[in-house]
Design a protein around this motif. Sequence first.
Motif, mmCIF file in Angstrom:
data_model
loop_
_atom_site.group_PDB
_atom_site.id
_atom_site.type_symbol
_atom_site.label_atom_id
_atom_site.label_comp_id
_atom_site.label_asym_id
_atom_site.label_seq_id
_atom_site.Cartn_x
_atom_site.Cartn_y
_atom_site.Cartn_z
ATOM 1 N N ARG A 1 0.835 -1.215 0.000
ATOM 2 C CA ARG A 1 0.000 0.000 0.000
ATOM 3 C C ARG A 1 0.865 1.258 0.000
ATOM 4 N N ASN A 2 1.936 1.234 0.771
ATOM 5 C CA ASN A 2 2.798 2.407 0.913
ATOM 6 C C ASN A 2 4.261 1.962 0.895
ATOM 7 N N PRO A 3 4.898 1.997 -0.293
ATOM 8 C CA PRO A 3 6.296 1.535 -0.385
ATOM 9 C C PRO A 3 7.239 2.229 0.588
ATOM 10 N N ASP A 4 6.934 3.508 0.939
ATOM 11 C CA ASP A 4 7.810 4.232 1.869
ATOM 12 C C ASP A 4 7.851 3.599 3.253
ATOM 13 N N SER A 5 6.832 2.783 3.590
ATOM 14 C CA SER A 5 6.773 2.195 4.931
ATOM 15 C C SER A 5 7.767 1.055 5.113
ATOM 16 N N ILE A 6 8.499 0.679 4.071
ATOM 17 C CA ILE A 6 9.457 -0.426 4.185
ATOM 18 C C ILE A 6 10.519 -0.147 5.249
ATOM 19 N N SER A 7 10.813 1.159 5.455
ATOM 20 C CA SER A 7 11.841 1.506 6.441
ATOM 21 C C SER A 7 11.453 1.057 7.854
ATOM 22 N N MET A 8 10.148 0.894 8.091
ATOM 23 C CA MET A 8 9.671 0.482 9.411
ATOM 24 C C MET A 8 9.913 -1.015 9.647
ATOM 25 N N HIS A 9 10.152 -1.764 8.567
ATOM 26 C CA HIS A 9 10.228 -3.223 8.685
ATOM 27 C C HIS A 9 11.596 -3.780 8.304
ATOM 28 N N MET A 10 12.583 -2.902 8.121
ATOM 29 C CA MET A 10 13.896 -3.374 7.697
ATOM 30 C C MET A 10 14.623 -4.170 8.784
ATOM 31 N N ASN A 11 14.129 -4.092 10.029
ATOM 32 C CA ASN A 11 14.765 -4.881 11.098
ATOM 33 C C ASN A 11 14.250 -6.318 11.125
ATOM 34 N N ASP A 12 13.297 -6.650 10.275
ATOM 35 C CA ASP A 12 12.774 -8.013 10.166
ATOM 36 C C ASP A 12 13.573 -8.731 9.079
ATOM 37 N N PRO A 13 14.400 -9.711 9.434
ATOM 38 C CA PRO A 13 15.247 -10.387 8.428
ATOM 39 C C PRO A 13 14.426 -11.070 7.338
ATOM 40 N N ARG A 14 13.173 -11.425 7.655
ATOM 41 C CA ARG A 14 12.339 -12.080 6.641
ATOM 42 C C ARG A 14 12.039 -11.125 5.475
ATOM 43 N N ILE A 15 11.853 -9.842 5.786
ATOM 44 C CA ILE A 15 11.599 -8.853 4.736
ATOM 45 C C ILE A 15 12.806 -8.751 3.810
#
Length: 565
Positions: A165-179
């Motif tokens: 939905r919001n590609p910019d939100s990826i920065s919030m999930h970069m600490n998840d190794p699965r991402i």
Amino acid sequence: MAEEAKAKGTEAFQAGRFAEAIEHYTKAIDLGATHVLYSNRSAAYGGIGKWEEALKDATKCVEMQPDWGKGYGRKGAALHGLGQYDAAIAAYEKGLTVEPGLAMLTKGLADAKKEAERDKGAGGLGGLANIFGAPDVISKIASNPQTASFLADPSFMMKIQQIQRNPDSISMHMNDPRILQVMGVLMGVNIMTPDSMGDGFGASSSAAPTPPPSRKAPAPAPEPEPEVELTEEEKATKAKKAAAEAHKLKGNDAYKAKKFEEAITHYEAAIAELPEEMTYYNNLSAVRFEQKLYDECITQCKKAIEVGRSARADYKIVAKAFARMGNAYEKLQKLPEAVKAFEDSLMEDRTDEIEKKLKALQKKLKELETHAYINPELAEAARAEGNELFKAGKFPEAIAKYTEAMKRNPKDHVPYSNRAACYQKLMEWQLALKDAETSISMEPTFVKGWSRKAGVHFFLKEYHKAMDAYNMILKLEPDNAAAKAGLDNVVATINMQASSGEVDKERQARAMADPEIQAILGDAQMRSILGEMQTDPKKAQAAMQDPVISAKLQKLIAAGVLQVR
């Protein structure tokens, strides 16, 4: 008690216990919500990186107190944290219109602009996250043995959907190794993460994996706003401002409902509370404009500008006052004043709308001035004066009079012919030709204009054009002796030059620049005929039997392009 809960929240915040602070601020809000409490809770949410919740509270803060600059600061910080830099910049800029120079806004704005530039320069994580938008994302994850199991986790699926939905939100999930691992699968590369390394890459590996690129989060939001004890004077000022804003809002509602007298009452009440706020005067001028009381509208605009200047109001608000004043002047048909008002508006703030209005008004004003200047009687008087000056050999002065006659009566073709005669005397051949052609374009049967044109062409050695002009006169007046004599003179001149065998290069060059001559020479049939004439003169005689070809050949001969011996 709300105050007690707020105090505990502030104490927890200052100690870095943001989750605890959120609990206390929430309790305080339930007991008695204020814009300060929402601001504080927004700051606490920012402290633990919950930027969406921080944005909701900041938005609520701004809604409750739209004239409080720090609320916009909270909103800007939350948007910054979400990676929405352009929106953050807009929030900070809006806050600076409310409280110019507020430190948290100016610093936040600078930081957001810096991050926005850096994001654009690097393409941004948002650009990288666009790979999650492909339609086959889920199928690719499911088909890879290393990532298929991730789909069973609802929290993982929520993260994927949020990134889509919001590609910019990826920065919030970069600490998840699965991402990171899924990103590698989608990109077709192997991004090393602790979970994907396996035992073979355990403690024996001396080099740690390169951490993923991460977006710099904004610094923790400023300290929660304490309830400052106001002086009696400050309390009175705050109360006046609140009362004025309440009247303004009621006035706006009445204005939208076209209850103009009611709106005026509220705006005047707002002015009585805060006479140094120009917005209320602007609003009052808008009502007067809708009532078509344009003089009163202008008066209110002038007052608004005066107040705004004294209070150093935002230049955009001042520009609006000038623009409305311009509209009112235009309605009153006071166009010079309207032009001046629009120009003043653009000096304050340049907008496309006002630029277009100004250009249209300037054009209209020029047309009206031109129309107001028209007077056929004065035009004829000026032309008569020009004739007298022409007879006296005062050609520049005569030109001025003929030009005046044209302005006084733009539809009269005769002054153009008169001015052409002056230019001929001054040997300004191109200007003479232009005026002669203008006169006959206005009146195609004007013989004197054709005569002027023929005379100029003859002097310029454009004999083919001179012949055309004389032939046009004879078509209009078959017995015109002057035209017959002129035509005979042109023909004799052409024949004389042809028999001399000399080539006039200047004449040829001028002819070759003539579109009509170029068209004849560009015709394939004519090129073929001209080529045959060089080798077989008899074919020239045969070609002359065709009236169309004959006319073209005569034109080339008259122009000096073709010589026949």
